[in-house]
Design an enzyme around this catalytic site. Structure first.
Site, mmCIF file in Angstrom:
data_model
loop_
_atom_site.group_PDB
_atom_site.id
_atom_site.type_symbol
_atom_site.label_atom_id
_atom_site.label_comp_id
_atom_site.label_asym_id
_atom_site.label_seq_id
_atom_site.Cartn_x
_atom_site.Cartn_y
_atom_site.Cartn_z
ATOM 1 N N HIS A 193 13.146 14.961 11.288
ATOM 2 C CA HIS A 193 12.377 14.481 12.442
ATOM 3 C C HIS A 193 11.582 15.641 13.052
ATOM 4 O O HIS A 193 11.800 16.049 14.194
ATOM 5 C CB HIS A 193 13.311 13.868 13.491
ATOM 6 C CG HIS A 193 13.953 12.598 13.034
ATOM 7 N ND1 HIS A 193 15.216 12.565 12.472
ATOM 8 C CD2 HIS A 193 13.511 11.313 13.027
ATOM 9 C CE1 HIS A 193 15.525 11.320 12.164
ATOM 10 N NE2 HIS A 193 14.511 10.533 12.478
ATOM 11 N N HIS A 201 7.082 14.683 9.824
ATOM 12 C CA HIS A 201 7.401 13.262 9.990
ATOM 13 C C HIS A 201 6.467 12.613 11.010
ATOM 14 O O HIS A 201 6.029 11.472 10.826
ATOM 15 C CB HIS A 201 8.861 13.112 10.441
ATOM 16 C CG HIS A 201 9.226 11.723 10.872
ATOM 17 N ND1 HIS A 201 9.302 10.662 10.011
ATOM 18 C CD2 HIS A 201 9.529 11.235 12.116
ATOM 19 C CE1 HIS A 201 9.649 9.576 10.677
ATOM 20 N NE2 HIS A 201 9.784 9.893 11.954
ATOM 21 N N HIS A 213 6.483 9.996 19.153
ATOM 22 C CA HIS A 213 7.647 9.106 19.139
ATOM 23 C C HIS A 213 8.951 9.847 18.860
ATOM 24 O O HIS A 213 10.029 9.338 19.211
ATOM 25 C CB HIS A 213 7.445 7.999 18.097
ATOM 26 C CG HIS A 213 7.719 8.412 16.697
ATOM 27 N ND1 HIS A 213 6.826 9.145 15.938
ATOM 28 C CD2 HIS A 213 8.813 8.208 15.900
ATOM 29 C CE1 HIS A 213 7.345 9.362 14.752
ATOM 30 N NE2 HIS A 213 8.539 8.820 14.680
ATOM 31 N N ASP A 214 8.944 11.030 18.246
ATOM 32 C CA ASP A 214 10.163 11.822 18.021
ATOM 33 C C ASP A 214 10.019 13.226 18.609
ATOM 34 O O ASP A 214 10.621 14.180 18.104
ATOM 35 C CB ASP A 214 10.478 11.915 16.521
ATOM 36 C CG ASP A 214 11.242 10.705 16.019
ATOM 37 O OD1 ASP A 214 11.980 10.103 16.819
ATOM 38 O OD2 ASP A 214 11.085 10.345 14.831
ATOM 39 N N ASP A 251 7.731 3.941 11.213
ATOM 40 C CA ASP A 251 8.700 5.010 11.392
ATOM 41 C C ASP A 251 9.697 5.075 10.236
ATOM 42 O O ASP A 251 10.213 6.154 9.910
ATOM 43 C CB ASP A 251 9.436 4.795 12.717
ATOM 44 C CG ASP A 251 10.335 5.955 13.086
ATOM 45 O OD1 ASP A 251 10.067 7.090 12.616
ATOM 46 O OD2 ASP A 251 11.313 5.750 13.830
#
Length: 509
Positions: A325, A329, A365-366, A473
């Site tokens: 992550h 990614h 998002h991460d 994702d």
């Protein structure tokens, strides 16, 4: 006179009939349709009146004076034809009850009445079609056109690579064509009739010699030529603004440009971008996507602010040295979201602000992922789990950290959004990033299946883009081959080495 056999009315042919008081006929819902109950009502269409009237019941004296001759009847598509047809139908009913009607006369008058009803039906169907056509045009999705890539307008040549003169002459027209094609955007397609009167007056007063205080006569319309010149002047000013801002766009190395040429493909190699960008794929890919969709220009994002924001996001992904992550990614998910937007036509269904929120949500998002699961944070009682009460611990942290970063003036890419735009943007990003929590996976699938099973499903945009981001994702197994050094290698490191390090750190603390 030759009579035709008819059935006797209830009570016998000679039974006296009492005239019962009749209630007023209900109004016809639409021309050409009969009411469900009540007496026969024929709708009369008149060009001089907008409202419809129902023919009153004729008296016996009017029926006695009626001539059933069909030679001098009005045309079937005229308003008087409805009155004539209604009167003749009532007379025919009375004569049928009495048994005093010839077959030839009955046939001719019924044919005339049928033609009148057909004319009314055809006319009404045409009106209904014309009324429904604007609604059908409104539901047609406008086709969105992506902008020219940054590297196509301002790519940097390596200093030690001098191109021949012939090559420069051949490449110059292509570059000019791309630039002109990019500038001919939606402003050049504005039709004069679609411009509101207030905008016309402002454009005419701003870009022409007409004074703003001068008042036109009530019956004088603005000249088409002046409005066209004003719109053209507005487009010219907008092009100047774009050329000024494009000079400050971030420069792309040639190795990055070579990889980004396949950005629209499912098989885009994010590992090659990571190597070409010297470990900074989010910076170049995020910048390219926001430019391609016109977000930099639409929401007036300063290029330097955007570059600072993406650089800080990149640093956050590398903060915990996460083997999976990480920034690679993030770039992979952002490119997959772009593929879903442009290749499926989803971008034509979303507004500019919704696309802006979708791209930013994919990028962050991460953000600052610790490399551990939500369950690990909850069971270990980490500060992050205590802060977010054991609910979607990591996802809440990604959102909070990203918006906290955007509060910095040097990284605030939302500084030119209105209050309402900011609230909608923030709500969309929160919904999308929270939907990446794997504990909601099966619930999302169940909700979408239930929704699509309805006869007339209505899809909520926020839920739709949230499901799209969640699918992107976890899309990596469908994109890369199982070769050493790619996704499987990272997954092996996560599943074997990382938990041992976390447990050792937990017990030692």
């Amino acid at each position: 006179m030759v009579g035709v056999p008819v059935a006797s009315p209830p009570g016998g042919a000679g039974a006296p009939r009492e005239e019962a008081p009749r209630p007023p006929p209900p109004p016809a819902p639409r021309n050409g349709t009969s009411p469900k109950q009540g007496a026969l009502t024929i709708v009369r269409r008149s060009s001089s009146r907008n409202k419809t009237e129902s023919c009153s019941t004729p008296t016996d004296e009017q029926l006695d004076q009626l001539d059933l001759d069909t030679e001098h009847l009005p045309a079937v598509d005229t308003p008087d034809a409805c009155d004539k047809a209604a009167l003749r139908l009532r007379y025919l009913l009375r004569q049928l009850n009495r048994g005093e009607i010839s077959a030839e006369t009955l046939q001719k008058n019924l044919q005339y009445a049928a033609k009148v009803l057909e004319a009314v039906y055809i006319d009404e169907t045409k009106d209904r079609r014309d009324a429904e056509q604007p609604r059908a045009q409104q539901t047609t999705l406008p086709m969105r056109r992506l902008r020219t890539p940054c590297w196509a307008r301002c790519s940097v040549e390596k200093p030690n690579e001098a191109k021949p003169a012939v090559a420069r002459q051949q490449s110059a027209p292509t570059l000019v064509f791309r630039r002109l094609a990019d500038e001919d955007d939606e402003l050049s397609e504005v039709q004069p009739d679609a411009v509101p009167p207030e905008v016309r007056e402002w454009l005419a007063s701003t870009f022409t010699r007409q004074l703003a205080t001068s008042k036109r006569k009530s019956d004088e319309k603005p000249k088409f030529r002046s409005v066209a010149h004003a719109i053209r002047a507005g487009i010219f000013v907008d092009r100047i603004y774009r050329r000024v801002t494009s000079t400050a766009l971030m420069q792309f190395p040639q190795d990055v440009v070579r990889v980004l040429k396949t950005l629209d493909e499912w098989s885009f190699d994010v590992f090659a971008l990571h190597d070409a960008a010297s470990g900074a794929p989010v910076k170049y890919l995020g910048y390219e996507l926001l430019n391609r969709y016109g977000m930099i220009h639409k929401f007036k994002v300063p290029p330097t602010i955007l570059e600072n924001f993406l650089s800080r996001i990149e640093e956050g992904y590398c903060k915990f040295h996460n083997p999976y992550h990480n920034n690679l990614h993030a770039a992979d998910v952002a490119q997959t979201v772009h593929y879903m937007l442009c290749q499926t036509g989803l971008m034509n269904w979303l507004s500019d602000l919704e696309i802006f929120a979708t791209l930013v949500a994919a990028i962050v998002h991460d953000f600052e992922h610790t490399g551990t699961t939500n369950n690990f944070h909850v069971m270990s009682g980490s500060d992050t789990a205590l802060l977010y009460n054991d609910r979607a611990v990591l996802e809440n942290h990604h959102i909070s950290a990203a918006f906290r970063l955007m509060r910095d003036e040097e990284c605030n890419i939302l500084q030119n959004l209105s209050r309402d735009e900011f609230r909608e943007f923030r709500t969309l990003v929160i919904d999308m990033v929270l939907a990446t929590d794997m504990s909601f996976h099966f619930q999302q699938l169940k909700n979408m299946r239930s929704l699509l099973s309805l006869a007339e499903p209505t899809v909520d945009k926020s839920k739709a883009v949230s499901l799209v981001l969640h699918c992107c994702d976890i899309s990596h197994p469908a994109k890369y081959e199982l070769t050493p050094g790619t996704v499987p290698g990272y997954l092996f490191e996560i599943s074997y080495f990382k938990p041992k390090c976390n447990l050792r750190r937990l017990h030692s603390g």
